[in-house]
Design a protein around this motif. Structure first.
Motif, PDB file in Angstrom:
ATOM      1  N   PHE A   1      -0.157  -9.525  -2.322  1.00 57.79           N
ATOM      2  CA  PHE A   1      -0.173  -8.095  -2.637  1.00 57.79           C
ATOM      3  C   PHE A   1      -1.547  -7.497  -2.329  1.00 57.79           C
ATOM      4  O   PHE A   1      -1.659  -6.419  -1.737  1.00 57.79           O
ATOM      5  CB  PHE A   1       0.171  -7.890  -4.118  1.00 57.79           C
ATOM      6  CG  PHE A   1       0.033  -6.470  -4.603  1.00 57.79           C
ATOM      7  CD1 PHE A   1       1.118  -5.605  -4.570  1.00 57.79           C
ATOM      8  CD2 PHE A   1      -1.175  -5.999  -5.090  1.00 57.79           C
ATOM      9  CE1 PHE A   1       0.987  -4.292  -5.010  1.00 57.79           C
ATOM     10  CE2 PHE A   1      -1.313  -4.692  -5.532  1.00 57.79           C
ATOM     11  CZ  PHE A   1      -0.226  -3.836  -5.486  1.00 57.79           C
ATOM     12  N   ALA A   2      -2.607  -8.191  -2.738  1.00 58.03           N
ATOM     13  CA  ALA A   2      -3.958  -7.680  -2.554  1.00 58.03           C
ATOM     14  C   ALA A   2      -4.283  -7.491  -1.077  1.00 58.03           C
ATOM     15  O   ALA A   2      -4.923  -6.504  -0.686  1.00 58.03           O
ATOM     16  CB  ALA A   2      -4.968  -8.618  -3.205  1.00 58.03           C
ATOM     17  N   TYR A   3      -3.834  -8.414  -0.249  1.00 56.57           N
ATOM     18  CA  TYR A   3      -4.077  -8.294   1.190  1.00 56.57           C
ATOM     19  C   TYR A   3      -3.198  -7.217   1.813  1.00 56.57           C
ATOM     20  O   TYR A   3      -3.645  -6.393   2.604  1.00 56.57           O
ATOM     21  CB  TYR A   3      -3.826  -9.636   1.894  1.00 56.57           C
ATOM     22  CG  TYR A   3      -4.966 -10.611   1.763  1.00 56.57           C
ATOM     23  CD1 TYR A   3      -6.164 -10.410   2.442  1.00 56.57           C
ATOM     24  CD2 TYR A   3      -4.857 -11.739   0.967  1.00 56.57           C
ATOM     25  CE1 TYR A   3      -7.217 -11.297   2.329  1.00 56.57           C
ATOM     26  CE2 TYR A   3      -5.903 -12.641   0.840  1.00 56.57           C
ATOM     27  CZ  TYR A   3      -7.082 -12.421   1.530  1.00 56.57           C
ATOM     28  OH  TYR A   3      -8.124 -13.304   1.408  1.00 56.57           O
ATOM     29  N   GLU A   4      -1.922  -7.221   1.455  1.00 54.40           N
ATOM     30  CA  GLU A   4      -0.992  -6.304   2.104  1.00 54.40           C
ATOM     31  C   GLU A   4      -1.248  -4.848   1.752  1.00 54.40           C
ATOM     32  O   GLU A   4      -0.945  -3.952   2.535  1.00 54.40           O
ATOM     33  CB  GLU A   4       0.455  -6.680   1.743  1.00 54.40           C
ATOM     34  CG  GLU A   4       0.903  -7.969   2.388  1.00 54.40           C
ATOM     35  CD  GLU A   4       2.386  -8.227   2.201  1.00 54.40           C
ATOM     36  OE1 GLU A   4       2.958  -7.721   1.218  1.00 54.40           O
ATOM     37  OE2 GLU A   4       2.967  -8.923   3.046  1.00 54.40           O
ATOM     38  N   THR A   5      -1.756  -4.588   0.569  1.00 55.55           N
ATOM     39  CA  THR A   5      -2.043  -3.212   0.179  1.00 55.55           C
ATOM     40  C   THR A   5      -3.428  -2.762   0.619  1.00 55.55           C
ATOM     41  O   THR A   5      -3.809  -1.620   0.409  1.00 55.55           O
ATOM     42  CB  THR A   5      -1.932  -3.033  -1.351  1.00 55.55           C
ATOM     43  OG1 THR A   5      -2.814  -3.954  -1.995  1.00 55.55           O
ATOM     44  CG2 THR A   5      -0.505  -3.255  -1.822  1.00 55.55           C
TER      45      THR A   5
ATOM     46  N   ARG B   1       0.717  -5.321   6.922  1.00 56.86           N
ATOM     47  CA  ARG B   1       0.176  -4.232   6.128  1.00 56.86           C
ATOM     48  C   ARG B   1       0.516  -2.881   6.733  1.00 56.86           C
ATOM     49  O   ARG B   1       0.799  -1.917   6.031  1.00 56.86           O
ATOM     50  CB  ARG B   1      -1.337  -4.379   5.989  1.00 56.86           C
ATOM     51  CG  ARG B   1      -1.971  -3.353   5.072  1.00 56.86           C
ATOM     52  CD  ARG B   1      -3.470  -3.341   5.214  1.00 56.86           C
ATOM     53  NE  ARG B   1      -4.015  -4.672   5.107  1.00 56.86           N
ATOM     54  CZ  ARG B   1      -5.204  -5.012   5.605  1.00 56.86           C
ATOM     55  NH1 ARG B   1      -5.931  -4.130   6.234  1.00 56.86           N
ATOM     56  NH2 ARG B   1      -5.633  -6.251   5.476  1.00 56.86           N
ATOM     57  N   THR B   2       0.470  -2.777   8.067  1.00 62.13           N
ATOM     58  CA  THR B   2       0.699  -1.498   8.714  1.00 62.13           C
ATOM     59  C   THR B   2       2.111  -0.999   8.499  1.00 62.13           C
ATOM     60  O   THR B   2       2.370   0.195   8.536  1.00 62.13           O
ATOM     61  CB  THR B   2       0.436  -1.619  10.223  1.00 62.13           C
ATOM     62  OG1 THR B   2       1.274  -2.650  10.765  1.00 62.13           O
ATOM     63  CG2 THR B   2      -1.017  -1.970  10.492  1.00 62.13           C
TER      64      THR B   2
ATOM     65  N   PRO C   1      -0.800   3.548   0.505  1.00 62.44           N
ATOM     66  CA  PRO C   1      -2.228   3.455   0.206  1.00 62.44           C
ATOM     67  C   PRO C   1      -2.465   2.508  -0.963  1.00 62.44           C
ATOM     68  O   PRO C   1      -1.771   2.580  -1.972  1.00 62.44           O
ATOM     69  CB  PRO C   1      -2.601   4.898  -0.171  1.00 62.44           C
ATOM     70  CG  PRO C   1      -1.543   5.746   0.467  1.00 62.44           C
ATOM     71  CD  PRO C   1      -0.295   4.917   0.415  1.00 62.44           C
ATOM     72  N   HIS C   2      -3.475   1.654  -0.828  1.00 63.44           N
ATOM     73  CA  HIS C   2      -3.669   0.654  -1.878  1.00 63.44           C
ATOM     74  C   HIS C   2      -4.017   1.293  -3.212  1.00 63.44           C
ATOM     75  O   HIS C   2      -3.701   0.735  -4.263  1.00 63.44           O
ATOM     76  CB  HIS C   2      -4.730  -0.362  -1.452  1.00 63.44           C
ATOM     77  CG  HIS C   2      -6.140   0.126  -1.565  1.00 63.44           C
ATOM     78  ND1 HIS C   2      -6.834   0.610  -0.497  1.00 63.44           N
ATOM     79  CD2 HIS C   2      -6.968   0.199  -2.629  1.00 63.44           C
ATOM     80  CE1 HIS C   2      -8.050   0.957  -0.883  1.00 63.44           C
ATOM     81  NE2 HIS C   2      -8.162   0.732  -2.169  1.00 63.44           N
ATOM     82  N   LYS C   3      -4.644   2.475  -3.230  1.00 64.07           N
ATOM     83  CA  LYS C   3      -4.991   3.112  -4.495  1.00 64.07           C
ATOM     84  C   LYS C   3      -3.745   3.482  -5.291  1.00 64.07           C
ATOM     85  O   LYS C   3      -3.742   3.450  -6.517  1.00 64.07           O
ATOM     86  CB  LYS C   3      -5.852   4.345  -4.236  1.00 64.07           C
ATOM     87  CG  LYS C   3      -7.251   4.012  -3.711  1.00 64.07           C
ATOM     88  CD  LYS C   3      -8.083   5.263  -3.528  1.00 64.07           C
ATOM     89  CE  LYS C   3      -9.482   4.919  -3.016  1.00 64.07           C
ATOM     90  NZ  LYS C   3     -10.306   6.133  -2.815  1.00 64.07           N
ATOM     91  N   ASP C   4      -2.671   3.831  -4.577  1.00 60.87           N
ATOM     92  CA  ASP C   4      -1.432   4.152  -5.269  1.00 60.87           C
ATOM     93  C   ASP C   4      -0.794   2.908  -5.855  1.00 60.87           C
ATOM     94  O   ASP C   4      -0.171   2.952  -6.911  1.00 60.87           O
ATOM     95  CB  ASP C   4      -0.445   4.831  -4.303  1.00 60.87           C
ATOM     96  CG  ASP C   4      -0.942   6.195  -3.848  1.00 60.87           C
ATOM     97  OD1 ASP C   4      -1.810   6.758  -4.544  1.00 60.87           O
ATOM     98  OD2 ASP C   4      -0.464   6.675  -2.816  1.00 60.87           O
TER      99      ASP C   4
END
Length: 228
Positions: A214-218, A147-148, A153-156
């Motif tokens: 995707f959900a975890y990585e973002t 993820r790092t 940003p996950h919101k984007d």
């Protein structure tokens, strides 16, 4: 009208594993093993000719391994082949890489005959084999590392989703089935299926496994399973 059997290709460098799984799966009335491959190169070549529905893919094979083979098999936009990776160890870091490469789930080699057949049916139906807690733990563990490096940003990344779709995505990442999501959100199961389809379309993802990764990585879902 009779439904055609699920066509399976088994890719493993160990002959006994290939033959054992072949016997187990061919005993199921709705599953047919159409081929056996000895490594990743062989699997890719046979996929193009046999057009299986599911490839049971060993991760560690000489020559071309299962991760790269899975990536090449699932890469074409029109590919309908699902890859179910096989591993000896439930916390093998390579399993996570295989999921990122396009595999729809993973299965331990010591799985029972019923578990094996169930896994093939689930993956062939377009679902992700993500219910077992071991899978969720593995995704959470290795997504913290990757993820790092994304720095997005996950919101984007999830801004195109509605609030309800975001809720559904977070539950997919926790390994819940459509029926379980429907029960938790008090929705009809068909409504959940519609949400899942829209999520995959909006995010350009192939299946539920990619949606969970995707959900975890973002950062939408933390390794604990909770929404960020």
């Amino acid at each position: 009208m009779t439904t055609p059997p699920i066509r399976v290709l088994i890719a493993d460098d160990q002959m006994m594993v290939r033959q054992g799984f072949t016997v187990l799966l061919n005993s199921e009335p709705d599953i047919e093993v159409v081929g056996q491959a000895v490594d990743g190169h062989d699997a890719i070549a046979q996929v193009s000719g046999l057009m299986p529905d599911v490839v049971l893919m060993d991760i560690r094979m000489p020559g071309l391994g299962g991760i790269e083979a899975a990536r090449r098999i699932t890469a074409p936009a029109d590919s309908t082949v699902r890859v179910l990776v096989l591993t000896t160890f439930d916390l093998d870091e390579y399993v996570y890489e295989a999921l990122r490469a396009g595999a729809s789930g993973f299965l331990l080699k010591d799985a029972s005959a019923d578990e094996l057949a169930h896994a093939v049916r689930v993956v062939a139906a377009g679902e992700a084999l993500l219910s077992p807690n071991l899978t969720k733990r593995l995704i959470g563990e290795y997504s913290r590392v990757t993820r790092t490096s994304l720095r997005v940003p996950h919101k984007d990344r999830v801004g195109a989703l509605t609030e309800r779709e975001t809720e559904v995505l977070s539950l997919i990442a926790q390994g819940l089935s459509n029926a379980e999501i429907a029960g938790q959100l008090v929705l009809a199961e068909q409504t959940v299926k519609t949400h899942v389809g829209r999520i995959l379309y909006k995010l350009g993802l192939r299946d539920r496994t990619q949606a969970a990764v995707f959900a975890y990585e973002t950062g939408l879902v933390r390794p604990s399973g909770r929404m960020a």
